[in-house]
Design a protein around this motif. Structure first.
Motif, PDB file in Angstrom:
ATOM      1  N   MET A   1     -13.703  -1.994   2.292  1.00 47.74           N
ATOM      2  CA  MET A   1     -13.051  -3.258   1.958  1.00 47.74           C
ATOM      3  C   MET A   1     -11.704  -3.390   2.670  1.00 47.74           C
ATOM      4  SD  MET A   1     -15.210  -4.935   0.348  1.00 47.74           S
ATOM      5  CE  MET A   1     -14.090  -6.333   0.234  1.00 47.74           C
ATOM      6  N   ALA A   2     -11.014  -2.270   2.847  1.00 47.87           N
ATOM      7  CA  ALA A   2      -9.756  -2.298   3.607  1.00 47.87           C
ATOM      8  C   ALA A   2     -10.014  -2.725   5.043  1.00 47.87           C
ATOM      9  CB  ALA A   2      -9.088  -0.922   3.565  1.00 47.87           C
ATOM     10  N   LEU A   3     -11.127  -2.242   5.616  1.00 50.35           N
ATOM     11  CA  LEU A   3     -11.485  -2.638   6.977  1.00 50.35           C
ATOM     12  C   LEU A   3     -11.799  -4.132   7.033  1.00 50.35           C
ATOM     13  CD1 LEU A   3     -12.152  -2.023   9.922  1.00 50.35           C
ATOM     14  CD2 LEU A   3     -14.444  -1.302   9.179  1.00 50.35           C
ATOM     15  N   PHE A   4     -12.544  -4.632   6.043  1.00 44.68           N
ATOM     16  CA  PHE A   4     -12.815  -6.072   5.998  1.00 44.68           C
ATOM     17  C   PHE A   4     -11.513  -6.866   5.938  1.00 44.68           C
ATOM     18  CE2 PHE A   4     -17.249  -5.424   3.948  1.00 44.68           C
ATOM     19  CZ  PHE A   4     -17.856  -5.475   5.194  1.00 44.68           C
ATOM     20  N   GLN A   5     -10.567  -6.394   5.112  1.00 43.52           N
ATOM     21  CA  GLN A   5      -9.291  -7.106   5.008  1.00 43.52           C
ATOM     22  C   GLN A   5      -8.533  -7.092   6.336  1.00 43.52           C
ATOM     23  OE1 GLN A   5      -7.439  -5.265   1.490  1.00 43.52           O
ATOM     24  NE2 GLN A   5      -7.879  -7.132   0.341  1.00 43.52           N
ATOM     25  N   GLU A   6      -8.574  -5.961   7.046  1.00 45.02           N
ATOM     26  CA  GLU A   6      -7.900  -5.872   8.344  1.00 45.02           C
ATOM     27  C   GLU A   6      -8.531  -6.836   9.344  1.00 45.02           C
ATOM     28  OE1 GLU A   6      -8.040  -1.850   9.672  1.00 45.02           O
ATOM     29  OE2 GLU A   6      -7.028  -1.067   7.891  1.00 45.02           O
ATOM     30  N   LEU A   7      -9.863  -6.850   9.395  1.00 42.26           N
ATOM     31  CA  LEU A   7     -10.567  -7.725  10.330  1.00 42.26           C
ATOM     32  C   LEU A   7     -10.362  -9.191   9.959  1.00 42.26           C
ATOM     33  CD1 LEU A   7     -13.846  -5.641  10.607  1.00 42.26           C
ATOM     34  CD2 LEU A   7     -12.133  -5.940  12.421  1.00 42.26           C
ATOM     35  N   HIS A   8     -10.321  -9.451   8.664  1.00 39.06           N
ATOM     36  CA  HIS A   8     -10.048 -10.811   8.200  1.00 39.06           C
ATOM     37  C   HIS A   8      -8.664 -11.262   8.644  1.00 39.06           C
ATOM     38  CE1 HIS A   8      -8.112 -13.223   4.860  1.00 39.06           C
ATOM     39  NE2 HIS A   8      -8.967 -14.068   5.369  1.00 39.06           N
TER      40      HIS A   8
ATOM     41  N   ASP B   1      -5.194 -12.456  -8.486  1.00 40.39           N
ATOM     42  CA  ASP B   1      -4.534 -11.151  -8.383  1.00 40.39           C
ATOM     43  C   ASP B   1      -5.272 -10.323  -7.338  1.00 40.39           C
ATOM     44  OD1 ASP B   1      -2.931  -8.964  -8.806  1.00 40.39           O
ATOM     45  OD2 ASP B   1      -4.044  -8.282 -10.575  1.00 40.39           O
ATOM     46  N   ARG B   2      -5.112 -10.711  -6.085  1.00 42.23           N
ATOM     47  CA  ARG B   2      -5.857 -10.079  -5.003  1.00 42.23           C
ATOM     48  C   ARG B   2      -5.354  -8.658  -4.756  1.00 42.23           C
ATOM     49  NH1 ARG B   2      -6.256 -11.706   1.375  1.00 42.23           N
ATOM     50  NH2 ARG B   2      -8.252 -10.667   1.775  1.00 42.23           N
ATOM     51  N   GLY B   3      -6.301  -7.726  -4.609  1.00 41.99           N
ATOM     52  CA  GLY B   3      -5.937  -6.337  -4.384  1.00 41.99           C
ATOM     53  C   GLY B   3      -5.742  -6.011  -2.912  1.00 41.99           C
ATOM     54  N   ASP B   4      -5.096  -4.890  -2.659  1.00 47.16           N
ATOM     55  CA  ASP B   4      -4.958  -4.342  -1.314  1.00 47.16           C
ATOM     56  C   ASP B   4      -5.817  -3.100  -1.267  1.00 47.16           C
ATOM     57  OD1 ASP B   4      -4.120  -2.832   0.958  1.00 47.16           O
ATOM     58  OD2 ASP B   4      -2.281  -4.011   1.031  1.00 47.16           O
ATOM     59  N   ALA B   5      -6.956  -3.185  -0.603  1.00 49.19           N
ATOM     60  CA  ALA B   5      -7.922  -2.092  -0.625  1.00 49.19           C
ATOM     61  C   ALA B   5      -7.385  -0.836   0.045  1.00 49.19           C
ATOM     62  CB  ALA B   5      -9.222  -2.534   0.057  1.00 49.19           C
ATOM     63  N   ARG B   6      -6.553  -0.996   1.058  1.00 43.32           N
ATOM     64  CA  ARG B   6      -5.988   0.188   1.733  1.00 43.32           C
ATOM     65  C   ARG B   6      -5.115   0.991   0.770  1.00 43.32           C
ATOM     66  NH1 ARG B   6      -5.020   2.033   6.866  1.00 43.32           N
ATOM     67  NH2 ARG B   6      -6.013   0.221   7.780  1.00 43.32           N
ATOM     68  N   ASP B   7      -4.239   0.305   0.045  1.00 44.99           N
ATOM     69  CA  ASP B   7      -3.374   0.996  -0.912  1.00 44.99           C
ATOM     70  C   ASP B   7      -4.187   1.614  -2.044  1.00 44.99           C
ATOM     71  OD1 ASP B   7      -1.202   0.286   0.585  1.00 44.99           O
ATOM     72  OD2 ASP B   7      -0.568  -1.357  -0.727  1.00 44.99           O
ATOM     73  N   ASP B   8      -5.203   0.877  -2.520  1.00 46.20           N
ATOM     74  CA  ASP B   8      -6.008   1.383  -3.630  1.00 46.20           C
ATOM     75  C   ASP B   8      -6.836   2.591  -3.204  1.00 46.20           C
ATOM     76  OD1 ASP B   8      -4.966  -0.564  -5.202  1.00 46.20           O
ATOM     77  OD2 ASP B   8      -6.716  -1.871  -5.155  1.00 46.20           O
TER      78      ASP B   8
END
Length: 257
Positions: free
Chosen positions: A192-199, A237-244
């Motif tokens: 999910m962190a990768l998806f967020q980065e690509l997004h 309350d959107r999360g940050d997958a990298r931090d999580d």
């Protein structure tokens, strides 16, 4: 049919989508008048229980199926009027797919798996397919695993290869069907962190999932129930997958210690 000018930022325009399956004399109404709009660059989670219609909707949005009734435009192209060959061309040019089961070819290197869609690409990418595939793997953090077969990769690495394969043709849309379903919790967060980065780089994602923990990393959630949209709202309350992911990994190491 030629694309409609419309809103240049609107990638998906689905109106009153119905899908009816006939089984003998029985009709199964999988979708019952679904409306959905997605802007270019969004990260949207489509949620619903088994039987809610989310997989049927994904198949229609991915040009793998056509609606019984309703209209669907993808970048202005009226999709439901296209024939089988035209749909295949749209899928190849405009859509990347990521699946729960990775769908990688065994005994075939990561590089060759990513390169495969380029064999059918009519743009100039296919003439530089090896380089373009290598760039896609580098983009997902697997530059040092290009020569490895799927059996030599972890589940998370295999899914990264699948994501690179989805990105290699430069699609307008990436559809991910339960992309974390075969992964442990920490690896799911990493994906999910990768998806967020690509997004953040401008890639448009539609992620089909039944996991609320996955959906909270999207910008927006669309919920289906009995073939209808029951909720379409931004994630408050959107999360940050990298931090999580980092926090979960730290917790695991602390527990082991």
């Amino acid at each position: 049919m030629e694309p409609d000018a419309g809103d240049p930022q609107r990638l998906i325009e689905a109106r009153h989508i119905e899908r009816v399956f006939r089984m003998g004399r029985t009709e199964v109404r999988a979708l019952r008048g679904v409306d959905l709009q997605v802007q270019a660059g969004e990260l949207v989670a489509i949620m619903g229980a088994s039987g809610s219609g989310k997989s049927t909707l994904m198949n229609i949005l991915g040009c793998l199926d056509q609606p019984t009734r309703g209209s669907y435009r993808l970048e202005g192209t009226q999709v439901e009027t296209q024939d089988r060959d035209e749909l295949a061309d749209i899928r190849n040019r405009k859509i990347g797919f990521v699946f729960q089961g990775f769908n990688l070819l065994p005994r075939t290197s990561a590089l060759e798996n990513v390169e495969l869609p380029l064999l059918y690409d009519r743009s100039g990418r296919r003439f530089n397919s090896r380089r373009v595939a290598a760039e896609a793997l580098d983009r997902v953090g697997l530059a040092d695993r290009m020569d490895h077969d799927p059996s030599e990769l972890s589940g998370g690495q295999q899914q990264r290869v699948a994501i690179a394969r989805a990105l290699v043709t430069g699609p307008s849309l990436v559809l991910a069907d339960e992309p974390t379903g075969n992964l442990d919790s920490v690896t799911s967060l990493e994906i999910m962190a990768l998806f967020q980065e690509l997004h953040a780089e401008g890639v448009t994602f539609l992620i089909v999932t039944h996991e609320s923990e996955v959906s909270r990393y999207a910008e927006r959630i669309v919920e289906l129930r009995d073939g209808r949209v029951t909720r379409d709202a931004p994630v408050q309350d959107r999360g940050d997958a990298r931090d999580d992911a980092a926090a979960s990994l730290d917790a695991e190491w602390t527990a082991v210690a």
